[in-house]
Design a protein around this motif. Structure first.
Motif, mmCIF file in Angstrom:
data_model
loop_
_atom_site.group_PDB
_atom_site.id
_atom_site.type_symbol
_atom_site.label_atom_id
_atom_site.label_comp_id
_atom_site.label_asym_id
_atom_site.label_seq_id
_atom_site.Cartn_x
_atom_site.Cartn_y
_atom_site.Cartn_z
ATOM 1 N N SER A 132 41.025 54.783 41.909
ATOM 2 C CA SER A 132 40.179 54.839 42.892
ATOM 3 C C SER A 132 39.468 53.681 43.538
ATOM 4 C CB SER A 132 38.835 55.717 42.402
ATOM 5 O OG SER A 132 38.704 55.012 40.751
ATOM 6 N N ASP A 133 38.422 53.992 44.238
ATOM 7 C CA ASP A 133 38.140 52.376 44.858
ATOM 8 C C ASP A 133 37.469 51.827 43.574
ATOM 9 O OD1 ASP A 133 35.576 54.551 45.463
ATOM 10 O OD2 ASP A 133 34.261 53.207 46.275
ATOM 11 N N LEU A 134 36.345 52.595 42.876
ATOM 12 C CA LEU A 134 35.763 52.438 42.087
ATOM 13 C C LEU A 134 36.736 51.466 40.333
ATOM 14 C CD1 LEU A 134 32.955 52.127 40.985
ATOM 15 C CD2 LEU A 134 33.278 54.555 39.764
ATOM 16 N N ARG A 169 37.266 48.163 42.504
ATOM 17 C CA ARG A 169 35.872 47.141 41.724
ATOM 18 C C ARG A 169 36.241 46.452 40.682
ATOM 19 N NH1 ARG A 169 32.635 48.162 46.703
ATOM 20 N NH2 ARG A 169 33.032 49.525 47.532
ATOM 21 N N ARG A 170 36.131 47.030 40.483
ATOM 22 C CA ARG A 170 35.836 46.683 38.198
ATOM 23 C C ARG A 170 37.213 45.779 38.248
ATOM 24 N NH1 ARG A 170 36.434 52.059 35.984
ATOM 25 N NH2 ARG A 170 34.543 53.040 36.237
#
Lengths: 263, 263
Positions: free
Chosen positions: A187-189, A192-193
């Protein structure tokens, strides 16, 4: 727009014909770019098939590229990329220019750790491997100099993405983020993290199971204006030195190269 | 034949116009090839002046080359050679292909001797440096990766010339043989004697006073058919290890790389 150039040239409808040279250059670079890592040499028929350029046009272009040294013709009539490309590439500041400054420091890191040492820059939405030092005894690697690597799935890629401009970062994160060869979608999340952590900690740590279990530690190289220029990493096999033992060495090397760029 | 391409295109005299694409490719490679080692970046005006290509044509070509990634445009509007050239060059068998096989052996020689290690191939009447490993502490060198070196005035060059085909060798020996930067002219007879020794002894030993007194020891790398493919050398400063201490190591490395080419 992919007619043989003689046909395109004979068309001669004033104003409708594309500016002279545009299709020719595009086709020439298509020919040069159609070689793949596994290829020994390509016949004219393969060049034509891969590029969808008619054989007669491909032959004419190939001859011109041989004249320029950008292609070399083998004894059996097949073609390979020519040495002239290396001469031209050697003056690219983001290629051999950066490499000339970075290489001695990369060698120090390589000698100190006996592991793979990589240098990469970002090109659009991928990273390109500019240099790789490998020991005989270090594990097998997927990547080769001049080859492209995904930004979201390698240590150097995460570093380059973490420090890229906002627009580029969002463009990359908006696409499907797949990890090959397992075809795992992340996931892009999650990415990002990771990028937040890379910026916070000044280093990316990425474990990868393929082709052999390895861990990559990568750190950013900054230019005169504080912008990211490249990333350097050390890649060690599972069971080799622990990440915490390599951390300071990678960061030190990246800082030494950044300092070298200011001279 | 160096009119702006729009003029050449508008000429439109059927049959007299050169085949479409030929002048364009020549001009494009002239643009890519006009960068020199010292250049940071070139303005459009410099590109135009160096290549004798009119500014409007140079701009159009430069834009196409930027699209292809062969040039990169800086924020101030100037141009540098692009990273795409490295990607294309990375598949040249005589460039990065050879290098990928040779590099681990070159590193071994470099670690064992702590001196410069060079890898070069012949291109027409010159040799081209494909790889160079340098230690921080090793002396200053005149040559850079992708750059050309004279065949008659370097260790690797003498090896490449000694094992070149007869026609090439005679062509080179028929030209004035000058040693730079001192502008010393050497006789072809003196070079012929050296080449005999190189073939007899399997190694070239060449002392050079510039830019610092150094000695180069070079050995041939042969391909599958016994033809010469490249030369590898170690270059040590005066007062460093004696030539006789480096001899066996260079020959061993060259043979190891030759064997690697057969795999």
């Amino acid at each position: 727009v992919d007619l043989p150039s003689t046909v395109a040239g004979a068309e001669g409808v004033r104003g409708r014909r594309p500016a002279v040279g545009e299709p020719v250059l595009d086709r020439a670079f298509r020919l040069l770019g159609c070689f793949q890592p596994g290829d020994a040499a390509l016949s004219l028929a393969s060049l034509s098939a891969r590029t969808a350029i008619p054989k007669a046009t491909a032959l004419r272009l190939a001859r011109k590229l041989v004249e320029q040294g950008a292609l070399e013709r083998q004894d059996d009539g097949s073609y390979v990329p020519g040495l002239r490309l290396l001469e031209l590439a050697s003056l690219a500041p983001r290629g051999h220019g950066l490499r000339a400054i970075a290489l001695p420091y990369m060698e120090d890191l390589h000698v100190a750790t006996r592991q793979h040492v990589l240098l990469a820059v970002r090109e659009e939405h991928a990273s390109v491997l500019v240099e790789r030092l490998s020991a005989h005894e270090a594990g097998r690697m997927m990547y080769r100099v001049g080859g492209r690597m995904p930004l979201h799935a390698t240590g150097v890629g995460l570093v380059l993405l973490a420090h890229a401009d906002f627009v580029t970062r969002e463009e990359v994160l908006r696409k499907p983020l797949i990890i090959e060869p397992e075809s795992i979608r992340v996931s892009d999340l999650a990415v990002r993290r990771r990028l937040d952590a890379v910026r916070r900690e000044g280093i990316a740590v990425m474990a990868r199971p393929h082709p052999e279990p390895m861990v990559s530690l990568a750190a950013p190289i900054f230019g005169r204006g504080g912008e990211i220029v490249a990333a350097v990493s050390v890649v060690a096999p599972d069971g080799g030195p622990r990440p915490r033992e390599l951390r300071a060495a990678v960061v030190t090397t990246a800082r030494a190269i950044s300092r070298g760029l200011l001279l």
